[in-house]
Design an enzyme around this catalytic site. Sequence first.
Site, PDB file in Angstrom:
ATOM      1  N   HIS A 180       0.229  -3.846   4.229  1.00 33.41           N
ATOM      2  CA  HIS A 180       1.761  -3.419   4.009  1.00 33.41           C
ATOM      3  C   HIS A 180       2.632  -4.472   4.481  1.00 33.41           C
ATOM      4  CE1 HIS A 180       5.492  -0.922   4.360  1.00 33.41           C
ATOM      5  NE2 HIS A 180       5.478  -1.366   5.622  1.00 33.41           N
ATOM      6  N   ASN A 239      -5.071  -1.083  -0.613  1.00 27.64           N
ATOM      7  CA  ASN A 239      -4.772  -2.475  -1.271  1.00 27.64           C
ATOM      8  C   ASN A 239      -4.513  -3.384   0.119  1.00 27.64           C
ATOM      9  OD1 ASN A 239      -2.392  -1.233   0.019  1.00 27.64           O
ATOM     10  ND2 ASN A 239      -1.292  -1.345  -1.934  1.00 27.64           N
ATOM     11  N   TYR A 286       6.141   6.808   6.615  1.00 26.09           N
ATOM     12  CA  TYR A 286       6.118   6.371   4.914  1.00 26.09           C
ATOM     13  C   TYR A 286       7.086   7.728   4.742  1.00 26.09           C
ATOM     14  CZ  TYR A 286       2.448   3.027   3.760  1.00 26.09           C
ATOM     15  OH  TYR A 286       1.816   1.819   3.751  1.00 26.09           O
ATOM     16  N   GLU A 341      10.901  -0.793  10.902  1.00 26.50           N
ATOM     17  CA  GLU A 341       9.471  -0.660  10.787  1.00 26.50           C
ATOM     18  C   GLU A 341       8.871  -1.394  11.890  1.00 26.50           C
ATOM     19  OE1 GLU A 341       7.828  -1.863   7.013  1.00 26.50           O
ATOM     20  OE2 GLU A 341       8.531  -0.126   5.937  1.00 26.50           O
ATOM     21  N   LYS A 392      -4.335  -2.655   6.623  1.00 23.90           N
ATOM     22  CA  LYS A 392      -4.614  -1.390   6.555  1.00 23.90           C
ATOM     23  C   LYS A 392      -5.884  -1.093   6.948  1.00 23.90           C
ATOM     24  CE  LYS A 392      -0.973  -0.349   3.247  1.00 23.90           C
ATOM     25  NZ  LYS A 392      -0.566   0.165   1.596  1.00 23.90           N
TER      26      LYS A 392
HETATM   27  N1  UDP Z   1       0.555   3.929  -3.414  1.00 27.00           N
HETATM   28  C1  UDP Z   1      -0.585   4.566  -3.785  1.00 27.00           C
HETATM   29  N2  UDP Z   1      -0.473   5.148  -5.159  1.00 27.00           N
HETATM   30  C2  UDP Z   1       0.847   4.652  -5.954  1.00 27.00           C
HETATM   31  C3  UDP Z   1       1.545   4.087  -5.253  1.00 27.00           C
HETATM   32  C4  UDP Z   1       1.804   3.685  -4.146  1.00 27.00           C
HETATM   33  O1  UDP Z   1      -1.517   5.178  -3.219  1.00 27.00           O
HETATM   34  O2  UDP Z   1       0.661   5.295  -7.007  1.00 27.00           O
HETATM   35  C5  UDP Z   1       0.447   3.498  -1.647  1.00 27.00           C
HETATM   36  C6  UDP Z   1       0.024   2.202  -1.816  1.00 27.00           C
HETATM   37  O3  UDP Z   1      -0.915   2.060  -0.649  1.00 27.00           O
HETATM   38  C7  UDP Z   1       1.234   1.633  -1.238  1.00 27.00           C
HETATM   39  C8  UDP Z   1       2.086   2.566  -0.572  1.00 27.00           C
HETATM   40  O4  UDP Z   1       1.703   3.755  -1.434  1.00 27.00           O
HETATM   41  O5  UDP Z   1       0.874   0.292  -0.592  1.00 27.00           O
HETATM   42  C9  UDP Z   1       3.394   2.459  -0.561  1.00 27.00           C
HETATM   43  O6  UDP Z   1       3.936   2.288  -1.925  1.00 27.00           O
HETATM   44  P1  UDP Z   1       4.873   1.289  -2.242  1.00 27.00           P
HETATM   45  O7  UDP Z   1       5.484   1.468  -3.689  1.00 27.00           O
HETATM   46  O8  UDP Z   1       6.086   0.941  -1.454  1.00 27.00           O
HETATM   47  O9  UDP Z   1       4.332  -0.257  -2.630  1.00 27.00           O
HETATM   48  P2  UDP Z   1       4.182  -1.428  -1.443  1.00 27.00           P
HETATM   49  O10 UDP Z   1       5.469  -1.471  -0.889  1.00 27.00           O
HETATM   50  O11 UDP Z   1       3.203  -1.329  -0.395  1.00 27.00           O
HETATM   51  O12 UDP Z   1       3.743  -2.615  -2.509  1.00 27.00           O
HETATM   52 MG    MG Z   2       6.811  -0.246   0.078  1.00 27.20          MG
END
Ligand code: UDP
Ligand code: MG
Length: 136
Positions: free
Chosen positions: A118, A115, A52, A129, A12
């Site tokens: 992805h 974070n 997303y 994807e 990212k």
């Molecule tokens: N995210 C965020 N705030 C939240 C939860 C998620 O900004 O409270 C962002 C974070 O970058 C995350 C992405 O949204 O990686 C997608 O969320 P998901 O729950 O799918 O997490 P992941 O699969 O990336 O662990």
């Molecule tokens: Mg996810």
Amino acid sequence: MSNIEQTLSIIKPDAVERNLDNEIKQIFIRSGFNILKEKKIQIEKSEAEKFYKVHETKPFYNDLCSYLSSGPIVAMILEKKNGVAENRKLMGATNPKDAEDGTIRKKYGISIDKNSVHGSDSIENAKIEIDFFFKD
Ligand code: UDP
Ligand code: MG
């Protein structure tokens, strides 16, 4: 039966901006992933919204899409036995604060939104994807 799986990984903007992309790629390689394809690109916000879409009702959706389109990213097709789950394990929890030692998000993640990586969450989503970034 072999269960070699392909999954989509994205380094990212927060990580690319800190020039961590090569370091993170080396972690994948050391962990036994093959990087089948990769490209460094910057996407439009409208494309991030499509990518997303599953999160469109979430309060963080708009910021998330702005963020993913805010700078260059590295999209990769990773391959390994049980690759989808193995990549999720190597990435660590969504919130770097909760991520286990040795995970990419623990090491590099700044916050729940920044974070660093992805990874696809299922074999089915991995196919969708991968097509999103690599179907030409
Ligand atoms: N995210 C965020 N705030 C939240 C939860 C998620 O900004 O409270 C962002 C974070 O970058 C995350 C992405 O949204 O990686 C997608 O969320 P998901 O729950 O799918 O997490 P992941 O699969 O990336 O662990
Ligand atoms: Mg996810």
